[in-house]
Every structure is written in C-alpha cells, then in structure tokens.
Design an enzyme around this catalytic site. Structure first.
Site: not given
Lengths: 135, 383
Positions: B127-131
């Site tokens: 994700t954008d926060c957990y790439p």
C-alpha cells in the site's frame, strides 16, 4: 534369565524353522511379542525369552551363524525425561501396565520387564517423549 | 473475616499462612473449619492440562521499508493476518503446512519461550503507507516488542471423562480411546483445580493475578463457553462443565517447564498450560469450598462413540475413583488415565505457595465478578 530378543532378518536367510530350533534345541520359553516379516523373510521378530544364560548365548550364536542379526534388549522404547510432563495418557495405551503412574508423587514409571513392545504408547504420548529404540 | 489488604499486609511481612488445595483438605479434617478459616490466609490451586483454546499475540516491529503482513507463517505454521500491520495472533491448534499436527502453533509458542529462533515469512499486497510486499526474518522472543499468551478458555471448572463403547479406536482430544470400553481418560487436577475451589467465583474474577506458565498473569475475562448456570451438587460443584477463565500473561517471563506443546494422535495439536491461582480465605465459606476432597468431586464418564448430539452418560464417578487407576463399569474393571499432569499441577501449587510465603506474590481483589447464571448455547440451528 528372562529377557527380550530382537531378530533382524536380511533377505537371504535359509528357510530354517528358527522358533522351533530355539525351543527344541536351546530349551527357551518363547513368547512372540512382535513379528513383522514379509514373504522374502525380510523384517524383524521380537521374542520374550526365558531360559538359562548358557542356552541363550548358544541360541545367539546359532542365529548369528544363520546370518540373522540377533540382540538382547531390555526395552523397545525410550522415554525422554526432558519432554515427558507425566500427564499419564500413555498409561491408557499400556494394557500390560509397564507404564504406570506412581500414585504418591504422580510421576510416570516404566517397568521394562513388563513391556511387550507393542509400541502403542509412542503415538499416544502428547509430548512425543517416547521413541522406538529398536527399528 | 479477613480483607484482601489484611492478607496482603501479612504476605508482605512474610507472615501469611499459605497451604495448597490438597493440604487444606487434610488440615480441615484435623482442626475443623472454624480454626482453619482463622489460621489459613491463602490456599493455592493449580492445573497443568491441555487446552486447545490457547494462543499468543505477537508484535514484530516494522521492517524498513514497512509491510502490512496479510499472509503470515511462523516456522511454516499460519498465523492470523487479520490484525494491524505487524501484529498477529497464533493459535495453538494451527497446523504446519509441511508437518501437519506434529508441529503446530503450540510448538511455535513453546519454541519462542524456550529462546529458539523461529522463521517469519509474510506477504502483503503493498500500500502507499506499507509499500513492501514480502518479508522473511529469523527471530527470537527477544526481538519481538510484545508477546503474550491469551487463552480464550482455560481452567474448566469440571469436565466429563471419556470412554469408547464402539469396536474401533477413536482418536479424540481426550486421547486415543481404545475400543470395547478398554480405557477411561479424564482431564483435571481434581481437588487442586482452581474453579473447583471457588465454585461460585467469590474471589476469582477479572483482574485476579495468577501464575501463568511461570509468569505473573491475570484473569482477563470469563472464558468462552462459560456455563456458570450449570446444575450444581450440594458442594456447589457443577455436574457438567461449569465456568471457564480467559487468561493472559507475558511470554517473555514464561518458563518452558510449565508450558508444553501437545499432540493428540489423528486429532491435532494442543497446548499444555500451567496455571496457578491463589484463593484468599476471606471467611469460613471459602474454607467450605477449598476443603472439598477428590472423593466429593464427581464427573460423568461419557461414551465418545456417539458423535452427534449429547454423548450418553455411562457412569457417574468421583475423582478419587478416577485417580485410583481403574473404575468398574458394567462389571468390568476399566483402567483410567489422566490427560492433565497432577505432578506438574502440584509443582505449580507449591511454587505459588512458596512465592506468597516469601512475600513475592500478593493477592488481588477482582475488579469485576462473574455471574452464576450463564448457559452455553449450541450453534444456532439451520433455518
């Protein structure tokens, strides 16, 4: 003396009536505890043996000459005391009461002489503390 | 009448009189209930039995770059990916993808407690926060931020014994049950068992400080399938299952001697958890409860060959009979075998006794008490 004898058969053993010879020639009182032999005579036999020590030694020599690997054993199992928690569930599998709980301190006791090598306790033990020492 | 704080003052001064729940039975026989209630401050109870409803919450800390772990295995055993990014819950009965039930969540938990290295593998969608999309690490307990056991259910107040009337071996959580009524298995520490000594939950409730596998743990909540409204006998002991406890404790304080993985043949993995609970003797009523002996505690032997619907009761027996090594059923002497270790339970009761005597372990008043009216429902029937 009373002991247990394990016989391991290689493929090429003659069709000798081994049990008959052990009883007749060496005057051994034999109880077959376990037999696992296929048609080519591969496999193993466990006897409970009662006889005088000279005759037992003679029997071992006789078996060796036949090419059968024979050993005297006291037990077919080993209990790892670090793994055993003395829950006692193995005693449910032990019909001959070789495994029993000491009713004073509730530790697990094992009487080798009573063990008939059925090995039902091995798969019953929840902590896998009991292992097969023979094969 | 004594209060919690009065008892704790005595504990801190090293003057508390502490006995185990086995010892108190004999003491009361000798000196009577009144004297015993005056003299004894705390009774220690304990159990060391297999409890499937066990597991642990773990937090791994964030990797760099960070990952939101959605599919997780620990030593090949799946753990929950349904919590926050690097949190997980590993259930004791979860089985290894490679080894099946011979290595399960219980083994992972115990390996961590024993200081062994375990392998974490996890993937996420990114994700954008957990790439990050995957991570692999070799870890020990020390590398984790938090690691605590949470038992949704433990300390069954009473539990039925098991036998098998059919002609084939049954493989169950009560162990392999040999056919034709050859064995009876049972799981309890009997007179040492925590909730048998406080049947109406007068001193054990939310917040009670306990011994949990060597750590100081707590009663977190009522346990699942809390059946406190069960029918009871004249001593207040439920005829059936009764109450249960949810327990919590820090794995980093735990001792591998008091927690162990269990494997039940052709059933699966479970976890032996050692629990010790102190019972303050606030009044004579508590002495009434703790002085009940194994000859006064009864349970049913059920036939496990009936797998649908209620299992028929084969016989009602006392724990003294079960502990004797054999019971007579239908004119047949049937050997009995336990699932819980009384040896370990005694060890725990004595360790807790020792800690309280030395002033190292105080008693806590529950912040909330349990009811005595709950009934466990079966699953809702199909419409």
């Amino acid at each position: 003396m009373r002991t247990k004898m394990i016989l391991k058969f290689p493929k090429a053993v003659t069709n000798e009536p081994i049990t008959y010879e052990l009883i007749k020639k060496y005057d051994l009182r034999i109880n077959i505890l376990k037999a696992d032999i296929n048609f080519k005579l591969e496999g193993h036999l466990i006897f409970d043996v009662d006889g005088n020590s000279k005759d037992i030694a003679g029997a071992l020599e006789y078996l060796e000459n036949l090419g059968v690997e024979a050993d005297l054993i006291t037990s077919t199992i080993n209990i790892d005391s670090n793994k055993c928690v003395s829950c006692g569930l193995c005693t449910s599998a032990c019909a001959v009461k070789a495994l029993h709980l000491n009713r004073e301190d509730w530790s697990l006791n094992y009487t080798e002489l009573k063990c008939v090598g059925c090995n039902l306790c091995i798969s019953t033990c929840p902590t896998r503390a009991i292992t097969n020492t023979v094969w | 009448m004594k209060t919690y704080s009065e008892i704790n003052e005595k504990i801190k001064a090293g003057k508390a009189v502490v006995v185990t729940a086995e010892e108190v039975v004999e003491i009361v026989k000798k000196i009577g209930k009144k004297k015993a209630a005056e003299q004894i401050d705390v009774v220690t109870t304990a159990t060391f039995g297999p409890m499937c409803s066990s597991g642990a919450f773990l937090n791994f800390g964030h990797a760099s770059p960070a990952i939101r772990m959605e599919s997780i295995t620990l030593n090949g055993v799946p753990a929950s990916g349904g919590l926050a990014a690097v949190d997980t819950y590993i259930g004791a009965t979860e089985e290894s993808k490679e080894e099946g039930y011979e290595y399960g969540g219980a083994h992972v938990i115990c390996d961590l407690i024993a200081g062994k290295t375990i392998k974490l593998k996890a993937t996420g969608k990114g994700t954008d926060c957990y790439p990050r999309k995957e991570v692999e690490r070799e870890l020990t307990l020390e590398d984790l931020n938090e690691a605590y056991i949470y038992n949704p259910r433990n300390c069954y107040q009473n539990y039925a014994a098991a036998c098998n009337m059919s002609n084939r071996t049954l493989y169950t959580y009560m162990g392999p049950l040999l056919p034709n009524l050859s064995t009876v298995t049972y799981s309890t520490s009997g007179t040492l068992s925590p909730l048998l000594n406080d049947p109406y939950y007068k001193t054990i409730g939310v917040g009670t400080k306990i011994f949990l596998a060597g750590a100081e743990g707590f009663v977190a909540w009522r346990g699942t399938q809390f059946n406190s409204g069960a029918q009871r006998d004249e001593n207040g002991i439920p005829l059936g299952t009764g109450g249960t406890l949810a327990l919590i404790g820090d794995m980093k304080q735990m001792d591998p001697n008091f927690i162990a993985p269990a494997v039940y043949e052709k059933y699966g993995t479970s976890l032996f958890v050692g629990v010790g609970i102190p019972i303050p003797i606030l009044n004579e009523e508590m002495i009434d409860h703790v002085s009940v002996g194994n000859d006064q505690i009864y349970t049913n032997i059920l036939d496990y060959s009936v797998s649908d619907g209620p299992k028929p009761v084969v016989k009602r027996v006392s724990y003294a009979e079960l502990q004797s090594g054999s019971v007579e059923i239908n004119n047949k002497v049937v050997r009995t075998a336990p699932l819980a270790s009384l040896k370990k339970a005694r060890e725990i009761a004595n360790i807790l006794k020792d800690k309280i005597e030395k002033g190292e372990f105080t008693i806590t008043e529950p912040v909330q008490f349990f009811d005595t009216t709950s009934i466990t429902k079966p699953m809702k029937k199909e419409d």
